[in-house]
Design a protein around this motif. Sequence first.
Motif, short mmCIF file in Angstrom:
data_model
loop_
_atom_site.label_atom_id
_atom_site.label_comp_id
_atom_site.label_asym_id
_atom_site.label_seq_id
_atom_site.Cartn_x
_atom_site.Cartn_y
_atom_site.Cartn_z
N GLU A 1 42.79 -49.70 -3.58
CA GLU A 1 42.15 -50.98 -3.28
C GLU A 1 43.02 -51.80 -2.33
O GLU A 1 44.21 -51.58 -2.20
N ASN A 2 42.34 -52.75 -1.69
CA ASN A 2 43.00 -53.67 -0.76
C ASN A 2 43.69 -52.89 0.37
O ASN A 2 44.91 -52.91 0.52
N LYS B 1 47.69 -49.58 -3.52
CA LYS B 1 47.21 -50.96 -3.44
C LYS B 1 47.96 -51.69 -2.34
O LYS B 1 49.16 -51.50 -2.17
N ASN B 2 47.23 -52.53 -1.60
CA ASN B 2 47.82 -53.34 -0.53
C ASN B 2 48.47 -52.44 0.53
O ASN B 2 49.68 -52.44 0.73
N ASN C 1 37.44 -52.74 -1.78
CA ASN C 1 38.09 -53.77 -0.96
C ASN C 1 38.84 -53.14 0.22
O ASN C 1 40.07 -53.23 0.33
N TRP D 1 48.36 -51.02 4.59
CA TRP D 1 47.98 -51.43 5.95
C TRP D 1 48.34 -50.30 6.91
O TRP D 1 49.50 -49.91 7.03
N GLN E 1 52.40 -49.57 -3.79
CA GLN E 1 51.76 -50.77 -3.27
C GLN E 1 52.63 -51.38 -2.18
O GLN E 1 53.82 -51.08 -2.07
N LYS F 1 43.70 -52.14 4.52
CA LYS F 1 43.29 -52.60 5.85
C LYS F 1 43.70 -51.55 6.89
O LYS F 1 44.86 -51.12 6.92
#
Length: 640
Positions: free
Chosen positions: A305-306, A282-283, A335, A285, A249, A308
């Motif tokens: 998930e999460n 997770k998280n 997400n 970018w 993450q 971008k």
Amino acid sequence: MHYTNFSYRQRWWHKKINSRKLLLISLLVALLFNCFLASLNSTAPPAASIVKLYPPLTTATASSIYSVTVNNKPVFVEKYNSLSYVQFAFAGTANIEIQVKEKVNNYTISPKSYKLTSRQQGNKISFSLTVPRKLILHHVNSLDEKLFILADPLEENPPQLGDRQVTNIINYQVDNTGKINATDKIQQAIDDVAEHHGILYFPAGVYKTRQLNLKSNITLYLAPGSVLAAITEADPSHGRGLLQLENVQNVKIIGRGTINGNGSYWRPRKGWYTLILLKNAKNIWLQDILLKDPAVANVWMSYSENVKIDNLKILANPQPEFLNTDGFDFWSSRNITINNVLYVGTDDATAHGGDRKSQIHNNENINVRNSVFYNGNGFKIAATKIPNYIKDITYENIDVVFANELSGFWPISGGYFENIYFKNIRVEDILDTPEDDKSARLFTWLIRVGSGDPDSSPERFGHIRNIFINNLTVEHRGGAKSVFLGYDAQRNISNVVFDNLCIEGKKILNPHDAYFDIKNQYVQLKFTSSNPTIVNIKASALYASQGNAGQFQITRTGDKSKPLTVKYTIRGTAKNGKDYQKIPGEVTIPVGADTVAIAIQPQNHNLRQRLETVFLSLENQPHSTSYMLSPNFQAVVNIR
């Protein structure tokens, strides 16, 4: 010797004159000194434009077809199999001139929705940009080679070598010439930097590697001119990712560098690995990087998930051609936002599937927007291994310049497809003649037993429901009819709404005019026409300076009887509230109005050394039709 006998008054007057002279001299010196200090802070305004070129590799192959200048600066045009590309960053205005090896008789610059004004003279094509864009020059005479123009914004706060949190990969004695396998040293650096939540910086150069396992709490920064390249001496990572993000993450992979999978070498040798693979992540970018030449998929997300993803560029142009170079694969993930990407490939731009092997079962809340797709099969939602839901998916403001097929839905081995939105999609061209694995259709939505799929059987079939296709415009529909097939009253295709469908210049209000082949009564399509709200942004005053405000304008079409609040992302090299008066992250267009302005008032002018940018990008409303974004979804004001 002659002496003059001054009176007291004369002596007093002479002393007063000398004092005044000293005062004037002191004032003059102070004034000159202040002018000198001001000159150090730049008394002249910064230049009206900045162009930042990325260093080319010494091993890169130059195009023999195209040469390019930006603001009279030559830009290296790199050849990659049958395409070429240029990449640079700019602020202000970029005047681009392309020189072709032969006289130009015809050409196309896509996406056409950008409505660029270009000029052609002899063998030269020229145009200007004031907003970052991803462009394709194609149909140049009978030339097969296409030119992709990747015009980036300036980097915002890139990591700096010497900062406490930044570690230079060269400190680990890593080879950056591309001659030596650097996997072990890079992996050690990743392990060390992750321990203190740091940034691992890759300067320009080539770093040959096998699979790298990223750890939590790390940022990989690939500087312009840097390349992480899959080795060719041994299989880099069979069945996994060249960059493997598993059980991690808070990971960022950013920068203007490149990840090169060397897929054209490995796939004929049975190489099978993704460039970036997320599993239980997770998280995450991913921003700005260029993904090139994958062996299979580019970005695979499973049980994650999460996430971008912003301003990613994918060039998957293998030779000889092979399939499976998907852009973004979602497997039981949620997400996820994908914004402003370019996908050039030979298979699905995006694909969905899933199972129940982890805590996340469904694909949901996935938002893909403001992007350009070229080649491949567009939007695929296909087989899942165990029944689950693929729902709340949005595709918005996307230009499909060319595709073998626009959309394939196949709930044939488990899976329920619901609440899926296609908003303001523009299709320029679909394949003329069907080929193997290339349907030449807009839509292939089928609920039936899949050939060659052992998991496909009627008891596992799902359904396709609540699909909203708003403002789909198709310039050329392809060489075959779209096909829709349901199975029974429960495993069916229902509540599918086409609003403002336009095919080859004609408004469509029935399946026949759309060239749709409805196979049975278990397909329910509805055609409507409306006056939708479409939002766009532009810089109505491109430059701002002390005493002269820059200005953005946000406008809407459609219903004006209610106020409309529009959110936007604030970026750029200028700092909100420091370099210019603070602006909020949203604005409301009042009742009865179609336009609202956002003023950019500069501050701290004397501290400005160069042009600074204020970069606004409109946010959309996922799985909603309250408003849609237009091709003008971002704009820049430049502060001098």
